[in-house]
Design an enzyme around this catalytic site. Structure first.
Site: not given
Length: 338
Positions: A46, A79, A113-114, A177
């Site tokens: 990421c 994740w 999220t990370v 993105y």
């Protein structure tokens, strides 16, 4: 990050609603800076998490803020810690990062999220606000930074740096993105035009500056680097950002190689994880989930030729970080930095 999908007919919009609790020197949000209390959870795949990995390393916070590394792929839920021998993070005991989010809020409604910072004492998520997280590592963890840690937010460059980082985020970090997850030809072409306008601006800016803000590395460089290092392996083809390759932009390509060869940058990059994540997880873009064999990575180690530009890389009194701890080394098979 997680949870990016193509929506037919629509422009891509990033969900920017994060858990904004801060870890500060004075603990004003209930979370004081404290060695060993928190765990930074990342995935090397990421770009947003890669920022945090780089900043933690540049500032020398490895011994006070531990790091858990999730695998490069995930399902719709979360994740996972599939890189660890028993599939559990050895500090948190979790199989999925989702567990820390649900420990904070059993009905947590958004993407898992990370990067994320988890309070080890409770197992609860503290923050996943990727923008503020690295700012606080710089500004709130100063008592535990290594001797010679660089100032990534120099006061004399504040206004200009914020302006540059804002444009890099909206037009480049998020711009790729916007291209990749465009829901129509029209929205894709508009996103493509915005991205390349910004890339041309950066190419011009870096003609006479070794780093984005001039003579020294700042967080602006960290934020741009994590997109550039993914550009040819992923964004050029997978996200259709294909006017040209990064390797075909002389200043940006030399700048990217310069940073890659700088301690704290390239030694955090795992190209296998990067490619596996995008090509496997984004099945709506790549339904076969075939991961490309290329491109060749050895060119990242070619001389960059930027030494002649005005340079004070680490700032007054600053020094490069030391070697990567053995436990945090990128698999040598996944990087040209062997």
């Amino acid at each position: 990050m997680t949870g990016a999908y193509v929506t037919a007919g629509e422009d891509y919009k990033r969900d920017m609603n994060y858990v904004t609790t801060r870890i500060t020197a004075d603990g004003r949000d209930g979370f004081a800076v404290e060695p060993g209390r928190y765990r930074l959870v990342v995935s090397r795949a990421c770009p947003w998490a890669n920022r945090a990995i780089i900043v933690r390393r540049l500032l020398g916070l490895e011994d006070v803020l531990s790091m858990g590394v999730a695998g490069p792929t995930h399902d719709a839920r979360s994740w996972t810690f599939d890189l660890d021998p028993d599939g559990r993070d050895p500090v948190l005991g979790y199989e999925r990062l989702q567990e820390a989010y649900f420990a904070l809020d059993p009905d947590y409604p958004r993407g898992i999220t990370v990067p994320a910072i988890v309070d080890v004492t409770t197992g609860k998520l503290v923050t996943n606000d990727f923008d503020q997280l690295t700012r606080d590592l710089s500004g709130e963890w100063t008592a535990y930074q290594r001797e010679g840690a660089p100032d990534l937010f120099p006061a004399d460059l504040h206004d200009e740096q914020e302006s540059v980082m804002r444009r890099v985020f909206t037009e480049v970090n998020n711009g790729v993105y916007r291209c990749g997850f465009a829901g129509s030809q029209e929205t894709y072409e508009a996103a493509y035009e915005r991205l390349w306008t910004a890339m041309d601006w950066l190419e011009d800016r870096l003609a006479t500056r070794r780093y984005l803000m001039g003579e020294r590395i700042t967080e602006a460089d960290v934020r741009l680097f994590t997109t550039l290092v993914r550009f040819d392996p992923v964004y050029h083809g997978h996200f259709k950002c294909n006017r040209n390759k990064l390797t075909e932009m002389p200043n940006l390509w030399a700048y990217a190689r310069d940073l890659f060869q700088t301690p704290g940058f390239g030694d955090t990059v795992d190209f296998d994880h990067i490619k596996a994540h995008y090509y496997v997880v984004h099945a709506d873009i790549n339904p076969t989930r075939i991961v490309p064999a290329g491109p060749s990575l050895d060119n990242w180690l070619e001389p960059h030729g930027r030494d002649g530009l005005p340079t004070d890389t680490w700032g007054s009194g600053g020094t490069a970080p030391g070697p990567v701890a053995e436990a945090e080394r990128v698999d040598p098979a996944h990087t040209p930095l062997r």
